[in-house]
Design a protein around this motif. Structure first.
Motif, PDB file in Angstrom:
ATOM      1  N   VAL A  71       0.849  -1.190   0.000  1.00 15.65           N
ATOM      2  CA  VAL A  71       0.000   0.000   0.000  1.00 15.65           C
ATOM      3  C   VAL A  71       0.885   1.240   0.000  1.00 15.65           C
ATOM      4  N   SER A  72       0.283   2.380  -0.281  1.00 15.99           N
ATOM      5  CA  SER A  72       0.992   3.637  -0.117  1.00 15.99           C
ATOM      6  C   SER A  72       1.035   3.976   1.373  1.00 15.99           C
ATOM      7  N   TYR A  73       1.944   4.847   1.766  1.00 10.77           N
ATOM      8  CA  TYR A  73       2.051   5.194   3.180  1.00 10.77           C
ATOM      9  C   TYR A  73       2.767   6.537   3.324  1.00 10.77           C
ATOM     10  N   THR A  74       2.648   7.118   4.501  1.00 10.07           N
ATOM     11  CA  THR A  74       3.385   8.326   4.863  1.00 10.07           C
ATOM     12  C   THR A  74       3.973   8.108   6.242  1.00 10.07           C
ATOM     13  N   VAL A  75       5.258   8.429   6.400  1.00 10.60           N
ATOM     14  CA  VAL A  75       5.915   8.256   7.690  1.00 10.60           C
ATOM     15  C   VAL A  75       6.593   9.563   8.082  1.00 10.60           C
ATOM     16  N   TYR A  76       6.446   9.950   9.344  1.00  8.70           N
ATOM     17  CA  TYR A  76       7.015  11.219   9.812  1.00  8.70           C
ATOM     18  C   TYR A  76       7.180  11.156  11.324  1.00  8.70           C
ATOM     19  N   VAL A  77       7.940  12.098  11.867  1.00  7.80           N
ATOM     20  CA  VAL A  77       8.188  12.145  13.306  1.00  7.80           C
ATOM     21  C   VAL A  77       7.449  13.325  13.918  1.00  7.80           C
ATOM     22  N   LEU A  78       7.155  13.201  15.212  1.00 10.20           N
ATOM     23  CA  LEU A  78       6.515  14.268  15.966  1.00 10.20           C
ATOM     24  C   LEU A  78       7.198  14.396  17.320  1.00 10.20           C
ATOM     25  N   PRO A  79       7.271  15.610  17.872  1.00  8.79           N
ATOM     26  CA  PRO A  79       7.871  15.805  19.196  1.00  8.79           C
ATOM     27  C   PRO A  79       6.814  15.854  20.297  1.00  8.79           C
ATOM     28  N   ASP A  80       7.282  15.887  21.536  1.00  2.02           N
ATOM     29  CA  ASP A  80       6.434  16.165  22.714  1.00  2.02           C
ATOM     30  C   ASP A  80       5.198  15.270  22.827  1.00  2.02           C
ATOM     31  N   PRO A  81       5.299  14.002  23.034  1.00  2.00           N
ATOM     32  CA  PRO A  81       6.522  13.209  23.180  1.00  2.00           C
ATOM     33  C   PRO A  81       7.062  12.761  21.821  1.00  2.00           C
ATOM     34  N   TYR A  82       8.297  12.281  21.839  1.00  2.00           N
ATOM     35  CA  TYR A  82       8.902  11.801  20.600  1.00  2.00           C
ATOM     36  C   TYR A  82       8.182  10.552  20.119  1.00  2.00           C
ATOM     37  N   ARG A  83       7.774  10.572  18.847  1.00  2.00           N
ATOM     38  CA  ARG A  83       7.088   9.414  18.272  1.00  2.00           C
ATOM     39  C   ARG A  83       7.173   9.451  16.752  1.00  2.00           C
ATOM     40  N   VAL A  84       6.934   8.295  16.170  1.00  2.00           N
ATOM     41  CA  VAL A  84       6.946   8.138  14.709  1.00  2.00           C
ATOM     42  C   VAL A  84       5.556   7.715  14.274  1.00  2.00           C
ATOM     43  N   MET A  85       5.047   8.365  13.236  1.00  2.00           N
ATOM     44  CA  MET A  85       3.703   8.074  12.743  1.00  2.00           C
ATOM     45  C   MET A  85       3.811   7.426  11.364  1.00  2.00           C
ATOM     46  N   ILE A  86       3.050   6.346  11.172  1.00  2.00           N
ATOM     47  CA  ILE A  86       2.943   5.713   9.845  1.00  2.00           C
ATOM     48  C   ILE A  86       1.468   5.736   9.457  1.00  2.00           C
ATOM     49  N   ASP A  87       1.123   6.555   8.492  1.00  2.00           N
ATOM     50  CA  ASP A  87      -0.260   6.650   8.024  1.00  2.00           C
ATOM     51  C   ASP A  87      -0.470   5.731   6.825  1.00  2.00           C
ATOM     52  N   LEU A  88      -1.557   4.971   6.869  1.00  2.00           N
ATOM     53  CA  LEU A  88      -1.860   3.969   5.853  1.00  2.00           C
ATOM     54  C   LEU A  88      -3.297   4.155   5.362  1.00  2.00           C
ATOM     55  N   PRO A  89      -3.592   3.721   4.139  1.00  2.00           N
ATOM     56  CA  PRO A  89      -4.941   3.905   3.586  1.00  2.00           C
ATOM     57  C   PRO A  89      -5.910   2.785   3.953  1.00  2.00           C
ATOM     58  N   GLY A  90      -6.586   2.915   5.075  1.00  2.00           N
ATOM     59  CA  GLY A  90      -7.650   1.976   5.421  1.00  2.00           C
ATOM     60  C   GLY A  90      -7.210   0.560   5.656  1.00  2.00           C
ATOM     61  N   VAL A  91      -6.064   0.361   6.270  1.00  2.00           N
ATOM     62  CA  VAL A  91      -5.583  -0.987   6.587  1.00  2.00           C
ATOM     63  C   VAL A  91      -6.319  -1.503   7.826  1.00  2.00           C
ATOM     64  N   ARG A  92      -6.703  -2.765   7.798  1.00  2.00           N
ATOM     65  CA  ARG A  92      -7.315  -3.399   8.967  1.00  2.00           C
ATOM     66  C   ARG A  92      -6.234  -4.146   9.741  1.00  2.00           C
ATOM     67  N   PHE A  93      -6.276  -4.063  11.068  1.00  2.00           N
ATOM     68  CA  PHE A  93      -5.249  -4.660  11.911  1.00  2.00           C
ATOM     69  C   PHE A  93      -5.730  -5.987  12.496  1.00  2.00           C
ATOM     70  N   ASP A  94      -4.905  -6.995  12.348  1.00  2.00           N
ATOM     71  CA  ASP A  94      -5.187  -8.316  12.916  1.00  2.00           C
ATOM     72  C   ASP A  94      -3.931  -8.770  13.663  1.00  2.00           C
TER      73      ASP A  94
END
Length: 202
Positions: A71-94
């Motif tokens: 799938v396509s995805y977007t990954v980026y970092v954020l501060p306060d607190p430090y974390r990494v985000m991976i955005d995905l198009p409508g993925v279901r988690f199992d």
């Protein structure tokens, strides 16, 4: 004494009503029969995240998520607190319920879920500031699932803030270009997935 007599209703007069009811029920059943295969096909085509692996140490850590399809995805970092985000198009988690606690290296925990309709996300908590060294998708091949791979490296708060500000500036420029209808400047071409996958075991 003569008068009008009440005539019993003709049983045949109820037939048209029963025929209409039968037609309506038949139409409803046919409609349900057509919708069910479409719903099953849509569910079958849904991308599923069904595994996560984390490797590395306190200097460099790799996060790998197994997917039923690329799938396509977007990954980026954020501060306060430090974390990494991976955005995905409508993925279901199992994934197993305790998946987010089985971590190592720079990753202290992670969580996942649907952000909104058609948009899902991994949120990766890190022990201090990190940078994304590289990220890529490996397609399904040879019986192996598709995989999204994110490599994280330890950094200083100063380097993190500089990289975060640069990413924010790029995002603002991209939004401004999109609003004016201008084409974005070409960026350096990423290495082929096959080349990266062969160079770094995953």
């Amino acid at each position: 004494m003569s008068g009008s007599q009440h005539q019993p209703p003709d049983a045949r007069s109820a037939c048209p009503i029963r025929a209409v009811v039968r037609c309506l029920l038949l139409g409803l059943l046919l409609m349900i029969g057509m919708l069910l295969p479409a719903a099953r096909a849509s569910h079958a085509a849904e991308t599923i995240a069904n595994g996560v692996r984390i490797g590395g140490d306190a200097v460099r850590t790799r996060f790998v998520a197994d997917l039923s399809g690329a799938v396509s995805y977007t990954v980026y970092v954020l501060p306060d607190p430090y974390r990494v985000m991976i955005d995905l198009p409508g993925v279901r988690f199992d994934l197993p319920p305790d998946s987010g606690t089985k971590t190592r290296g720079l990753i202290s925990a992670f969580r996942y879920g649907e952000v909104e309709e058609g948009r899902s996300r991994f949120v990766i908590d890190t022990d201090g500031p990190v940078l994304i060294e590289k990220s890529f998708i490996v397609d399904r091949k040879g019986g192996q699932p598709a995989r999204i791979v994110v490599d994280l490296v330890k950094t200083t708060p100063e380097a993190f803030r500089a990289a975060y500000k640069s990413d924010a500036d790029i995002s603002r420029d991209a939004i401004a270009e999109a609003n004016t209808g201008q084409e974005p400047e070409p960026v350096a071409e990423a290495p082929a997935v096959e080349d990266v996958a062969e160079a770094i075991p995953i």
